[in-house]
Structure formats: C-alpha cells, structure tokens
Write a protein that holds these residues in place. Structure first.
Motif, short mmCIF file in Angstrom:
data_model
loop_
_atom_site.label_atom_id
_atom_site.label_comp_id
_atom_site.label_asym_id
_atom_site.label_seq_id
_atom_site.Cartn_x
_atom_site.Cartn_y
_atom_site.Cartn_z
N ASP A 87 0.81 -1.14 0.00
CA ASP A 87 -0.01 0.13 0.01
C ASP A 87 0.90 1.19 -0.14
O ASP A 87 0.28 2.54 0.09
CB ASP A 87 -1.08 0.04 1.22
N TYR A 89 3.93 1.15 -2.18
CA TYR A 89 4.94 0.65 -3.39
C TYR A 89 4.15 1.19 -4.65
O TYR A 89 3.16 0.87 -4.97
CB TYR A 89 5.09 -0.75 -3.32
N HIS A 90 5.17 1.85 -5.30
CA HIS A 90 4.87 2.02 -6.59
C HIS A 90 5.85 1.41 -7.70
O HIS A 90 6.89 1.61 -7.65
CB HIS A 90 5.00 3.74 -7.06
N ALA A 96 8.98 3.22 -2.42
CA ALA A 96 8.07 3.00 -1.53
C ALA A 96 8.35 4.06 -0.61
O ALA A 96 8.83 4.05 0.59
CB ALA A 96 8.04 1.60 -0.75
N ASN A 126 -1.38 -1.32 -5.27
CA ASN A 126 -1.46 -0.29 -4.26
C ASN A 126 -2.77 0.30 -4.23
O ASN A 126 -3.14 1.28 -4.89
CB ASN A 126 -0.35 0.64 -4.73
#
Length: 680
Positions: A87, A89-90, A96, A126
């Motif tokens: 939730d 992390y890209h 993150a 996410n």
C-alpha cells in the motif's frame, strides 16, 4: 433429472474402519491410530498451493542461492511486493515512500525469479496510496508489454488495519476508510485492470473469522468488515484474501491451532454463501505461527496449517516470509535458539552477541515447505485422514500414480511415538517397499529411505514424517472420478446434487457419500448424473463426495467435495432472529429474538441451540437465564418476557456475551419447546 434411488440416513457405513487383515498392524497398542479414507476427496492440490512472500526491502530476494533454494522447495506462487509495503509501493519507480526498497528488487527482477522457478506471482496493487489507473498500467506493463501472464492481483493488503477500527498500521490515504469505501474501491480497481486484460483475477481483502477485527463495528455502522464488504463484491471480485497469525498462549497451544482453520474457513465460506457467492476462491496470502519461528515448532505448525487450509478449499497458502531479520532471542522448548526472524532463510543478523546462522541458511520452516511436495504435488488428490491422538496430526494425499502418501506430525518435543496406519478404500501392496521421508528436530535436511512395508511407524520427537505406500495391483478401479458435484436445490430436509459422468469404463451406479470423521456414510445412489437426498437434518452443513462403481464392484476415486447446507422450515410455528451486535476478535455480544407464530399462546418457554464452533462459550447474559453444557445452550425467560402471544403478537428478546477461541459462526438451528423454528 435422472432416475435415482435414495437411501435413508443412518444406513450402513460402507466405507470406514477395517476388518482384520494380514497387513494389519502388529499386536500391542500403538501410541496413535491414523486412519486414511481414500473415498473422502478433499480436493486437488492446485499449482498455486505452495507459496511464499517476497519483499522489496529484501536485498537477497533474487540472489542465485535464494532462487536455487526456492526452486528446490517446489514453490508454485511468490507474493510481491511484501505485505503492508503493497500500500506504499509504486511499481513504475520501484519506490515506497516512507519505507526502504533494496537494490535489485524491482518488478522485472522479481519476475525473473518467478519464471526461473516455474511459479506464478501474486501481486498487490497499491490501494492505500495508489490509484486504479496505476494498477491498470501495471497490468498493461506486466501482461501486454512484457507478456508475463500475471494472473492474480490483490487490491491492497490489510486495509482493515487502516485506523478505521482503532489500529492503523496500514497506509490508506482515502478520506473514507470504511469497509464500504474499500469495497467500492475494489470494484473500481477491478474495472480498470480488466479493461486492460480481461483474464486477470482481482481479489478483495477480508478478515479471518474469529480474529480481530472480525465482528468489530465502526462508529454508526450496522455490520463489520466482512459483512459489509462481501455483499458489495460478491460475484464481482474473482477471489478473496485472508491472513492468519494465530494467537497462542504457549508452544503446545500453537501446535494445536491449525485445527481452528477448518472452522474459521468454513465460517468464511458461509459468509460468502449468504451473499450468494459460495464458490468464491479463497487465498491465504500470509501465515506464520509467530512463536518459536526459527525452530522446529514453527515447521510442525506450518506443514499442519498448510494442508489444513488446502483441505478447506484455499487455493494458495503463502508463508510469511523469505527473509525478515532477527528481532530478539528466546529459547524453544527443545532448547533451540529462536531469533524471532519470521523468514524461512537466515538474514545473517545478530542480536547483541548472538548471531544467526550464515546468510540464506534455511530455518526449519523452509524444510516444512520442502516436505509438502514429498506428500503431494499439483494435481494430486487430498483425501480424508484422522488421528486418535492429539499429539500426532495426519494428512494424506492420493498421488496421480495411485500411490498414497501420509504426512505424520509428532508434536512431542521429548518422545518418539508409534503410529498404526489403517486404510479404508485402499489396499496396500505389502510386498512392495515403502518410502519414508523424515525431517527431524535440529536436522539440516530431509532424510529419505526405503523400507519393507509395515503398518506401524515410529515418529521421532518433534518431527515431520511422510510415508508413501504403493497400491496392491488390481485393487483400483479404472474409472475416473465423477466430475465436481453441484448443489442444484436445497431445502430444510433435502438436497439435490448433480455431476458429470466418470470415464474409463462401464459405470454400474454412482454413490453419494457424506463425510463423518474418517468414515464415509452412503446417502444415496443413482444410475444417472444427479440424485435427491431426503431426511436431512435442518440447519446443517456437511461435505459430500460422489464415487462411481464399476462392473467388478470397485469404486472410483472420489469426486471433488461439495458443501451441502440445509435451511430451517419456512412454515414453523416459531421464528428466531439471531444477530451479533458487537465483537472484538475473541469475544462477542449476540441478541436473540423469539416469536411465536403459531395459533396458541405460550406461557413459559425454553429455547435451545448448539454453538457450531468448538471454541464458543457463554460468559454472560441478560433478559433471560442462559445455561450451557459444552456447545449446547438453553435459555429460559425472566418474569416479564415469559409469555409469547399467538400469531406473532409479541416477541421476547435476550442477549448474551460469548467467548471464542477460533471460529465463532452463528447458531443455525433453534428449538422452542422442542419445535424447530424458522431462523432469520
């Protein structure tokens, strides 16, 4: 519907138990009897069954040595990017915010590991700080650009931990953190992701029944997380996700907690069924014993929990974690050092002057995972088994080649235990050797040996032992298992199931069996592809299998299991409404309302019911006198609600406080002065 004959319940128990045979165990009682019933099908092992979590903070997650160890464990699923990091992390920037991302852990590097070991990914989209568009772009990159074929996607991690219920470890930027908002978000994510690739499967996060925050209500809400989310996503989400970290008072309690999984997952399945989605797949994407985590007890717990969950219909069990890091030092009951490192491989850390084994050294939980494929591989059939001793747990798998593998778990840290193996529906070849794989306490690998057939086995202390037995030639039917049965009608006292035919020979009839412990009870037979079973008990849930009998009288392998639920009479002269009004994980408040719908008033009443869950009990009550004897509960009125008017003229309500250790499903059958009531 094809012609069918029904057989009354409580008829002959045709499969289960065994008469004396030349291959019976030797004289003298063993410490435990383990019965395996191959007529009880518990489902096929999926190719995603054996899973593990991978995390972007773990610099070793894609190291060659780690890949080799994961490959040797025959893992079928790897989860990424790591729990609550999901939730923050890209994926595009491999970042993150607020957390650490190790070099070499980006998505493509992770998929390199996944593909090298022949596994599938479980990816966390996410939700907490991402958007549906970001998730859709990830799907496009993964499956359109790169062609990875990533099938399974979770929407967020533990979003019930976003502060809505008071605990806030999960990142969630949404102004509305309610379960309703999350369910709406799941649908938005699913729509965006499937617009890119309609083949992806999108999952929604639920809470495990009997564990916080199950039963907890937010301010002004009428239902808890599951009872809010499930009706909104039922039939729309492709699967649901739960996590399980059991609470245990000591090591002995930990080793008995896997038995709770059966009831907890059954309760979750009932919640899905109540929303019209009983066949929704369930993924257990995080599990760990959380006690003695680097020592033998966690290995015993893990193997037991894995098969218990799979036998309850879960399609993946993903252990937490690959590496996690040492936190504190303690000592296991067998004297081994525990670093409280929840990884299956050592991080090489130290706590003060005490250091873990060298980097990537396997901990016992790793060997538990390796033992799983000694028991069964994807495509093999899990079958019924049971032990007469609480100290020995057992699980069994009928292999695709006809062999039978039995996993035996000795939970005693100090003593070996003898076990007598007994078979129903299977005839062993006593002239052929058996294969015995053993993981002993303190060992650095699994020992495998062959030995002459023997129905008695001796299990070392704190050990995992898998015994593989060959079938006697000519004893197995050539017929395939009937196709998975479906419930096409169910009432209060009857149910109709149908199935697709067996192949491989002539079928003389199909037989429908109900599972009762390790015994299978014949309910009905049919020459066609369906049957109606009558005289069932109202308000019950049971598991059935269909088997085909060939011209030589031999039974086929069992079908996949089917869960059959009966309701309560719609035309009863009484009605009971049961409602959970509050919960806190290990306890709950309930309200019961009793109405007399018959033509005659009732003065003085007795309401009786049974708790479905073994760990449920009454701890307090009001507006009635409530007494319990084990699971059986009886309520009688106080002065002001003792009279129930005819034709629903009034109702009596009372409440009680309950405690639960594990599942806490609502009672399904209530009797008022001996009459079975309609339950709402």
């Amino acid at each position: 519907m094809a012609a069918a004959s029904t057989v009354a319940l409580l008829g002959a128990l045709l499969i289960g138990g065994a008469s004396a045979r030349a291959d019976d165990p030797p004289a003298g009682a063993a410490d435990a009897d383990v019965t395996v019933n191959t007529a009880q099908g518990l489902g096929t092992i999926p190719d995603t069954a054996y899973g593990l979590n991978s995390a972007v903070w773990d610099a070793q997650m894609n190291a060659p040595q780690v890949r080799d160890l994961l490959n040797a464990a025959n893992l079928g699923m790897l989860r990424y990017p790591g729990g609550s990091y999901g939730d923050i992390y890209h994926w595009r920037t491999n970042s993150a915010p607020g957390g650490y991302v190790a070099p070499g852990t980006d998505f493509d590097a992770f998929m390199g590991t996944v593909r090298s070991i022949g596994a599938q990914p479980m990816l966390i989209a996410n939700y907490g700080s991402g958007t549906p568009q970001e998730a859709a772009d990830w799907v496009r990159y993964a499956n359109i650009t790169q062609g990875y074929g990533a099938k399974f996607w979770e929407v967020g991690n533990e979003l019930y931990g976003n502060g809505h219920y008071g605990s806030g470890w999960e990142h969630d930027d949404h102004p509305d953190t309610s379960p309703t908002a999350y369910a709406d978000g799941v649908l938005q994510y699913a729509a965006a992701m499937k617009a890119v690739d309609p083949t992806v499967k999108v999952g929604a996060v639920l809470t495990m029944p009997g564990n916080w925050p199950d039963g907890v209500l937010g301010d002004g809400e009428a239902a808890d997380w599951n009872h809010t989310v499930i009706p909104l996503i039922a039939g729309k989400a492709d699967f649901v996700i739960v996590h399980w970290y059991p609470t245990s008072s000591d090591t002995a309690h930990l080793l008995n907690t896997p038995s709770q999984l059966t009831g907890e997952l059954a309760q979750l399945r009932d919640e899905l069924a109540a929303a019209g989605a009983p066949d929704t797949p369930i993924a257990l994407t995080e599990v760990n014993g959380g006690r003695d985590v680097n020592t033998q007890p966690n290995a015993l717990f893990g193997a037991d929990a894995w098969f218990t969950a799979l036998q309850s219909g879960v399609f993946t069990v993903d252990w937490w974690d690959t590496h996690n890091g040492a936190q504190q030092i303690s000592t296991s009951p067998d004297g081994a050092t525990d670093f409280n490192d929840w990884g299956v491989l050592s991080s090489g850390d130290c706590v003060g002057a005490v250091c873990e084994p060298p980097l990537n050294t396997p901990f016992p939980a790793y060997y538990a995972i390796r033992m799983l494929s000694q028991v069964g591989r994807p495509g093999d059939t899990m079958v019924g088994s049971g032990s007469s001793s609480a100290t020995v747990a057992a699980h069994a798998v009928r292999r695709a080649n006809g062999d039978l593998s039995v996993l035996l778990i000795n939970k005693d840290p100090a003593a070996a235990h003898s076990v007598d193996l007994r078979f129903a529906g299977f005839t062993p070849d006593t002239a052929a050797p058996v294969t015995v794989a053993t993981y002993r306490d303190g060992a650095t690998g699994i020992d495998t040996a062959t030995a002459a057939y023997g129905a008695r086995q001796t299990l070392p202390p704190y050990s995992l032992t898998t015994v593989t037995v060959h079938p006697k030639a000519g004893t197995a039917s050539a017929l395939s298992a009937p196709g998975a049965p479906k419930v096409i009608a169910a009432g209060a006292t009857g149910a109709t199931v149908s199935w697709t035919p067996s192949t491989g020979g002539t079928v003389t009839r199909y037989e429908v069996y109900r599972q009762l412990g390790t015994t299978s009870e014949l309910l009905a037979d049919s020459t066609g592809g369906s049957v109606t079973v009558r005289n069932l008990t109202p308000g019950t849930t049971s598991t059935w299998n269909v088997l085909a009998r060939d011209a030589d009288g031999r039974l086929s392998a069992p079908s996949a299991p089917v869960t059959v639920r009966t309701g309560t009479p719609a035309d009863s002269t009484c009605r009971v409404a049961y409602r959970t009004t509050a919960g806190w994980g290990n306890g709950f408040n309930a309200e019961v309302t009793v109405t007399n719908t018959g033509p005659t008033p009732i003065t003085g009443w007795t309401l009786a019911f049974d708790f479905p869950g073994a760990g449920e009990s009454v701890t307090g009550f009001w507006n009635a006198t409530v007494r319990a004897d084990g699971r059986h509960v009886v309520a009688t009125p106080v002065d002001w609600n003792a009279t129930l008017a005819a034709d629903g003229g009034n109702a009596a309500s009372f409440g009680f406080t309950g405690a639960n250790d594990g599942a806490a499903p609502p009672p399904t059958v209530f009797t008022l002065n001996g009459t079975v009531c309609t339950t709402t």
